[in-house]
Design a protein around this motif. Structure first.
Motif, PDB file in Angstrom:
ATOM      1  N   VAL A  15       0.807  -1.223   0.000  1.00 46.18           N
ATOM      2  CA  VAL A  15       0.000   0.000   0.000  1.00 46.18           C
ATOM      3  C   VAL A  15       0.842   1.276   0.000  1.00 46.18           C
ATOM      4  N   GLY A  16       2.136   1.145   0.256  1.00 43.97           N
ATOM      5  CA  GLY A  16       3.017   2.317   0.277  1.00 43.97           C
ATOM      6  C   GLY A  16       3.464   2.750   1.648  1.00 43.97           C
ATOM      7  N   LYS A  17       3.330   1.875   2.649  1.00 41.84           N
ATOM      8  CA  LYS A  17       3.742   2.205   4.021  1.00 41.84           C
ATOM      9  C   LYS A  17       5.204   2.609   4.090  1.00 41.84           C
ATOM     10  N   SER A  18       6.063   1.788   3.543  1.00 39.21           N
ATOM     11  CA  SER A  18       7.504   2.020   3.655  1.00 39.21           C
ATOM     12  C   SER A  18       7.929   3.299   2.948  1.00 39.21           C
ATOM     13  N   THR A  19       7.382   3.529   1.778  1.00 41.95           N
ATOM     14  CA  THR A  19       7.719   4.740   1.023  1.00 41.95           C
ATOM     15  C   THR A  19       7.289   5.984   1.792  1.00 41.95           C
ATOM     16  N   LEU A  20       6.065   5.976   2.279  1.00 40.05           N
ATOM     17  CA  LEU A  20       5.558   7.129   3.028  1.00 40.05           C
ATOM     18  C   LEU A  20       6.311   7.300   4.340  1.00 40.05           C
ATOM     19  N   ALA A  21       6.576   6.200   5.035  1.00 39.22           N
ATOM     20  CA  ALA A  21       7.318   6.279   6.302  1.00 39.22           C
ATOM     21  C   ALA A  21       8.695   6.902   6.092  1.00 39.22           C
ATOM     22  N   ALA A  22       9.385   6.514   5.028  1.00 38.29           N
ATOM     23  CA  ALA A  22      10.715   7.059   4.751  1.00 38.29           C
ATOM     24  C   ALA A  22      10.646   8.550   4.449  1.00 38.29           C
ATOM     25  N   ARG A  23       9.647   8.957   3.697  1.00 39.96           N
ATOM     26  CA  ARG A  23       9.510  10.386   3.365  1.00 39.96           C
ATOM     27  C   ARG A  23       9.223  11.211   4.616  1.00 39.96           C
ATOM     28  N   VAL A  24       8.358  10.708   5.488  1.00 44.30           N
ATOM     29  CA  VAL A  24       8.039  11.414   6.731  1.00 44.30           C
ATOM     30  C   VAL A  24       9.256  11.436   7.649  1.00 44.30           C
ATOM     31  N   ALA A  25       9.983  10.334   7.706  1.00 42.47           N
ATOM     32  CA  ALA A  25      11.171  10.247   8.574  1.00 42.47           C
ATOM     33  C   ALA A  25      12.214  11.282   8.191  1.00 42.47           C
ATOM     34  N   ARG A  26      12.391  11.520   6.908  1.00 39.11           N
ATOM     35  CA  ARG A  26      13.358  12.539   6.471  1.00 39.11           C
ATOM     36  C   ARG A  26      12.947  13.928   6.932  1.00 39.11           C
ATOM     37  N   GLU A  27      11.656  14.181   6.994  1.00 45.56           N
ATOM     38  CA  GLU A  27      11.166  15.503   7.385  1.00 45.56           C
ATOM     39  C   GLU A  27      11.221  15.731   8.890  1.00 45.56           C
ATOM     40  N   LEU A  28      10.967  14.689   9.699  1.00 47.59           N
ATOM     41  CA  LEU A  28      10.868  14.902  11.156  1.00 47.59           C
ATOM     42  C   LEU A  28      12.167  15.408  11.804  1.00 47.59           C
ATOM     43  N   PRO A  29      13.252  14.815  11.795  1.00 47.34           N
ATOM     44  CA  PRO A  29      13.642  13.474  11.360  1.00 47.34           C
ATOM     45  C   PRO A  29      13.282  12.406  12.421  1.00 47.34           C
ATOM     46  N   ALA A  30      13.254  11.162  11.946  1.00 45.63           N
ATOM     47  CA  ALA A  30      12.937  10.026  12.816  1.00 45.63           C
ATOM     48  C   ALA A  30      13.643   8.793  12.289  1.00 45.63           C
ATOM     49  N   CYS A  31      13.793   7.814  13.171  1.00 48.36           N
ATOM     50  CA  CYS A  31      14.299   6.525  12.693  1.00 48.36           C
ATOM     51  C   CYS A  31      13.085   5.680  12.306  1.00 48.36           C
ATOM     52  N   VAL A  32      13.263   4.861  11.277  1.00 45.91           N
ATOM     53  CA  VAL A  32      12.214   3.954  10.823  1.00 45.91           C
ATOM     54  C   VAL A  32      12.624   2.542  11.206  1.00 45.91           C
ATOM     55  N   LEU A  33      11.743   1.875  11.912  1.00 46.42           N
ATOM     56  CA  LEU A  33      11.970   0.484  12.300  1.00 46.42           C
ATOM     57  C   LEU A  33      10.920  -0.370  11.599  1.00 46.42           C
ATOM     58  N   ALA A  34      11.372  -1.191  10.661  1.00 44.30           N
ATOM     59  CA  ALA A  34      10.458  -1.998   9.847  1.00 44.30           C
ATOM     60  C   ALA A  34      10.445  -3.441  10.326  1.00 44.30           C
ATOM     61  N   VAL A  35       9.269  -3.924  10.645  1.00 47.84           N
ATOM     62  CA  VAL A  35       9.127  -5.315  11.087  1.00 47.84           C
ATOM     63  C   VAL A  35       9.594  -6.269  10.002  1.00 47.84           C
ATOM     64  N   ASP A  36       9.275  -5.991   8.739  1.00 42.68           N
ATOM     65  CA  ASP A  36       9.695  -6.881   7.649  1.00 42.68           C
ATOM     66  C   ASP A  36      11.216  -7.019   7.588  1.00 42.68           C
ATOM     67  N   THR A  37      11.935  -5.943   7.803  1.00 46.65           N
ATOM     68  CA  THR A  37      13.399  -6.004   7.752  1.00 46.65           C
ATOM     69  C   THR A  37      13.936  -6.971   8.800  1.00 46.65           C
ATOM     70  N   VAL A  38      13.401  -6.874  10.005  1.00 42.85           N
ATOM     71  CA  VAL A  38      13.835  -7.777  11.077  1.00 42.85           C
ATOM     72  C   VAL A  38      13.399  -9.203  10.773  1.00 42.85           C
ATOM     73  N   ASP A  39      12.169  -9.362  10.304  1.00 37.68           N
ATOM     74  CA  ASP A  39      11.658 -10.700   9.998  1.00 37.68           C
ATOM     75  C   ASP A  39      12.486 -11.368   8.903  1.00 37.68           C
TER      76      ASP A  39
END
Length: 167
Positions: free
Chosen positions: A12-36
């Motif tokens: 649905v675009g979660k990762s793309t949107l999360a990355a774009r928002v993280a650059r603006e905040l800034p914030a770290c992104v923790l993705a469950v799929d990456t760990v899995d």
């Protein structure tokens, strides 16, 4: 600080949107799929697939929040138990929880995105359209406060998401 959870079905675009928002905040992104996917790569076998990945991401989120970082969780979070995990992390850290449920309002577009992602996959964990439909059947409706972002209709959802996170 804020704990933002980007939830929704695969593709649905979660990762793309999360990355774009993280650059603006800034914030770290923790993705469950990456760990899995990392656990699978190292042949970590668990009785409940995905459970350990959610737990690892929750633990990492608490550490990041504890040192004063905004945290974005990128996870399907399909059921109440997974969603409750984020509530508990936010409560322990003493930060607001903001849920952004990401959807694609057009089924044909969602399918196109999933199939394109599946064709270009770089690991075995990327679901095909049949698996996404199975996940959809398991996906419990979200109850409670959240911002719903339709990545098919929204021209640029970053601004509204940032506004929601600052409430």
């Amino acid at each position: 600080m804020v704990l933002a959870v980007f939830a929704g079905l695969p593709g649905v675009g979660k990762s793309t949107l999360a990355a774009r928002v993280a650059r603006e905040l800034p914030a770290c992104v923790l993705a469950v799929d990456t760990v899995d996917f990392a656990l699978q790569r190292y042949e970590v076998v668990e009785p409940r697939p995905g459970f350990a990945a959610y737990g690892a991401v929750a633990a990492l989120a608490e550490v990041q929040l504890g040192i004063g970082q905004h945290v974005i969780i990128d996870a399907v979070s399909p059921v109440k138990a997974a969603r409750q995990l984020w509530v508990e992390v936010a409560e322990r850290a003493g930060v607001p929880l903001r849920v952004i449920e990401v959807v694609v309002g057009d089924d044909a577009e969602h399918r196109r995105r999933v199939e394109k992602r599946y064709q270009n996959r770089d690991h075995e964990g990327v679901p095909d359209w049949v698996r996404v439909l199975e996940r959809q059947a398991e996906y419990e409706p979200y109850l409670g406060p959240r911002l719903v972002v339709d990545t098919f209709l929204a021209r640029d959802p970053v601004g509204p998401v940032l506004e929601y996170l600052s409430l």
